[in-house]
Design an enzyme around this catalytic site. Structure first.
Site, PDB file in Angstrom:
ATOM      1  NE  ARG A  28      -2.334  -1.458   3.232  1.00 36.42           N
ATOM      2  CZ  ARG A  28      -2.763  -1.417   4.623  1.00 36.42           C
ATOM      3  NH1 ARG A  28      -3.791  -0.701   4.916  1.00 36.42           N
ATOM      4  NH2 ARG A  28      -1.970  -1.978   5.769  1.00 36.42           N
ATOM      5  CG  ASN A  46      -4.775  -4.254   3.498  1.00 30.49           C
ATOM      6  OD1 ASN A  46      -4.181  -4.347   2.344  1.00 30.49           O
ATOM      7  ND2 ASN A  46      -3.915  -4.423   4.875  1.00 30.49           N
TER       8      ASN A  46
END
Length: 772
Positions: A28, A46
């Site tokens: 990320r 997520n």
């Protein structure tokens, strides 16, 4: 600029979902930085087991952005699946990392634990760093994953780090998109993270300034220290201290089995062992497994580390603690699993103190809990290929796409157990789970299996298991109110290799191991199968021998030798002089009356018999002991072999043992050295196996051969058979990343079951059609 992009007709909105090893590996933050670079606006989060990006941007920038994250992600990221869809346009004014979303329907992948990265090592060794000598230093590129995960998505609250609140400095790192600890879930430092404590074996804390330094001093003085690592405890002693190693062996009741060592650096490893480029790349990978290496300079290490072995299991440091332990006082330590032999690795402080207190003098513990215990992985490099012998830290869980439609649970074998779960077209394989005859191993097997079912959010509708009527896996299956599919043991071995290497057409399979329940009720283990993933025909096997002793035959190889001598009408006392005569008389009488006897084609037991006849191993202290020492004994320059017969019995070929054993016993009487006899026996197995493969090829018109089963952990046998068959024009395949031993059974079971289901069979079924 924002308005121009958002208002431009060239700007589009997309939703990308990425599956695989994508959580807890700095993906990320990487996506965040690429979004800034390519002027992309939106968010990343997520979601279940996936990473989801909802974003807008100009078409050109979107293409560059997507290519950057999909084609060139960080090294530790492994993308299994990408889903991209266009969305109704909306305006975003920045790119953010959003809170995770719990999604029940998405693909889920679990991340293996990773060894410490170079950047973190530098910090730990840097006196100016706030993490100087801090044993739990990690970042998004390294550190614990699977061992601390309670649930998905992979956020701190779903790990065993949730009880440690980050200090302001760590929190700032965690929130900084340009810091490598941006969203590093186990992030911590000495102010806010776990602590080390040194205890004596009675649980009394040792007052010391630096627990690691003090532990190193104790080890250097010959003490045994139980050290808690990522997946559980290790028992550690000085690998240059022969007496300390003897003490460890005596206390652990492990007199012969080789012990793994950890060496300070690659330079030291090269002084002791031969190391190829491929072996070096495996040693230094982020997985940091134990690698079996050939010993170059035997005199540099005590013989009692790996008695009568040509290879030694070596690993490099993979946590900050290891680097500090081997910093100055020590350069090589024995680092073996922290367990009582046969039991699972200990991972809870209180139980470790209770169960290992009779082995370890001291305990170096910490207060970071382990959720899933996991042992070190064991690997060797064979013909340039990485062969996994024990799936553990860094390699587990393992996910492979196989397009299996049903949600199934495969329960594996009993001795070297593992489980496989299929869901959303992927097969997820557990770590090595041990011998299920041991109750502690069975409880751990239950725990790990139920954890995987829960975390993968799957409800298996089918249980796949071995045909053996007494395996403890049946206890677990009985609790599941599901359809049952039973897969024959050696068929599962065969299919495990086929599925790993994407083989679909019929093959000839040589499946050699110690024990597998046959369709005729006998114990199989020297099998030549012809078939595919759904069914097989037993086209040949090594001749049956009546073995006496049941399970004891594997633990007492002299019983195997006695059984062969009895069948050939040779006097037991003449060739087994080191065995008590009364014991031999009892076994002979039992063979006369067929008491506690069974028919077996096991090649593993034949190796045991020869090992005993040569005086190598009469009593096995670990699984495969006799065969392993027999391989290490043999003179590899010997090219001769014994005679053998291959006969055809109805619809099967049989490799008979009479002539080879008669000649072997003649060699013994003529005082031929054991090294030569061991080589001639191995060469005979190779020649007989390859000759039978030729005959089967003529009958079935197949030139594809797969090799599987625990006997093929014998590197000489695997190399000689594959080389000889290749020279004859066969295409030979063997297990690599799916263990060739019984740990690979669960993988083969689930693939075979899938093929049976697709064939339309209903209800409780057995594999397969064909002949015994």
């Amino acid at each position: 600029m924002l308005n121009k992009i958002n208002e431009s007709s060239n700007a589009k909105r997309f939703l990308i979902q990425l599956y695989g090893r994508v959580q807890g590996v700095g993906f990320r933050p990487f996506i965040y930085r690429k979004a800034k670079e390519f002027k992309i606006y939106g968010s990343v989060s997520n979601s279940g087991g996936a990473v989801v990006i909802d974003f807008i941007g100009s078409i050109d920038n979107v293409k560059k952005f997507v290519m950057a994250i999909v084609k060139n992600p960080p090294d530790v990221v492994n993308i299994e699946k990408v889903q991209c869809s266009s969305m109704e346009y909306c305006t975003f004014y920045e790119f953010t990392i959003k809170e995770s979303i719990k999604n029940r329907d998405s693909l889920r992948f679990l991340q293996p634990d990773l060894g410490i990265c170079e950047e973190c090592v530098k910090e730990v060794m840097d006196k100016k760093s706030k993490r100087y000598r801090y044993a739990f230093t990690n970042c998004t590129n390294c550190g614990p994953r699977y061992s601390i995960i309670k649930g998905l998505p992979y956020d701190r609250k779903n790990t065993m780090m949730d009880e440690f609140k980050m200090c302001s400095d760590c929190s700032e790192e965690y929130k900084n998109p340009y810091d490598r600890r941006f969203h590093a879930e186990p992030n911590c430092c000495a102010r806010c993270g776990p602590k080390l404590t040194l205890l004596d074996r009675n649980g009394k804390e040792i007052d010391c300034y630096d627990a690691i330094y003090s532990a190193a001093e104790l080890i250097k003085k010959g003490k045994i220290v139980a050290i808690k690592g990522i997946g559980g405890f290790h028992l550690v002693c000085d690998a240059r201290n022969e007496q300390a190693i003897d003490n460890l062996r005596i206390r652990k009741r492990r007199p012969d089995k080789p012990l793994a060592v950890m060496m300070r650096n690659q330079s030291l490893i090269r002084k002791v062992c031969y190391v190829s480029e491929r072996e070096n790349s495996v040693l230094t990978s982020s997985k940091r497994p134990i690698v079996l290496l050939k010993i170059k300079a035997p005199k540099t290490i005590p013989k009692n580390i790996a008695p009568r072995q040509r290879r030694i299991g070596v690993m490099l440091p993979y946590t900050p603690l290891h680097y500090m332990l081997l910093e100055s006082k020590l350069d090589i330590v024995v680092m073996t699993s922290g367990n009582i032999s046969g039991a699972p690795i200990e991972y809870e402080n209180s139980f470790a103190l209770e169960r290992l207190g009779s082995i370890a003098d001291y305990f170096l513990i910490n207060n970071r809990k382990i959720y899933v215990p996991i042992d070190d992985a064991v690997v060797k490099v064979f013909e340039g290929k990485e062969m996994l012998l024990r799936r553990g830290r860094g390699y587990a869980p393992y996910a492979k796409k196989l397009s299996i439609e049903k949600d199934m649970l495969a329960l594996g074998a009993e001795l070297k157990s593992s489980v496989c779960i299929s869901t959303h077209g992927y097969v997820h394989t557990s770590q090595y789970l041990g011998d299920l005859k041991q109750m502690d191993c069975y409880r751990n097997y239950e725990y790990v299996t139920n954890h995987l079912i829960k975390i993968l959010d799957v409800n298996p509708s089918i249980c796949v298991q071995d045909m053996h009527p007494d395996y403890n896996t049946k206890l677990f299956a009985a609790e599941k109110k599901t359809e049952k599919i039973y897969i024959q043991h050696h068929h599962a071995h065969m299919v495990s290799c086929m599925a790993e290497h994407d083989l679909w057409r019929k093959v000839i399979a040589m499946v050699f191991d110690g024990t597998g329940y046959g369709k005729d009720g006998a114990v199989w283990g020297g099998e030549f199968l012809v078939g595919d993933r759904k069914m097989f025909e037993r086209a040949g096997h090594f001749q049956y021998i009546k073995l006496q002793g049941g399970d004891r035959a594997a633990k007492e190889p002299w019983r195997c030798a006695a059984s062969y001598l009895y069948s050939l009408k040779y006097p037991l006392h003449k060739f087994l002089k080191s065995i008590d005569k009364d014991k031999l008389n009892v076994v002979e009488a039992a063979l006369d009356a067929s008491i506690n006897c069974h028919e077996s084609s096991s090649l593993g037991r034949m190796f045991d018999a020869v090992s005993s006849l040569l005086g190598v191993v009469n009593y096995a202290t670990y699984e495969g002991h006799g065969a392993i020492e027999l391989e290490n004994l043999m003179d590899e320059t010997v090219r001769e072999s014994y005679e053998y017969d291959i006969c055809r019995n109805e619809d099967k070929f049989i490799i008979e043992y009479r002539h080879m054993f008669e000649q072997l016993l003649t060699d013994l009487e003529q005082k031929i050295v054991p090294e030569v006899i061991a080589a001639k026996f191995n060469n005979t197995i190779t020649k007989a196996s390859c000759d039978l493969a030729e005959r089967l090829s003529e009958v079935y018109k197949i030139r594809e051969v797969v090799l599987s089963g625990g006997v093929f952990q014998n590197e000489h046998l695997l190399a000689s058979i594959s080389k000889k068959l290749n020279s004859r024009g066969f295409n030979v395949t063997f297990n690599c990343l799916i263990p060739i031993n019984d740990e690979g059974i669960s993988f083969g079971q689930i693939v075979a079951a899938d093929e049976i289901i697709k064939s339309g069979v209903k209800g409780d079924v057995f594999s397969s059609a064909g002949k015994n």
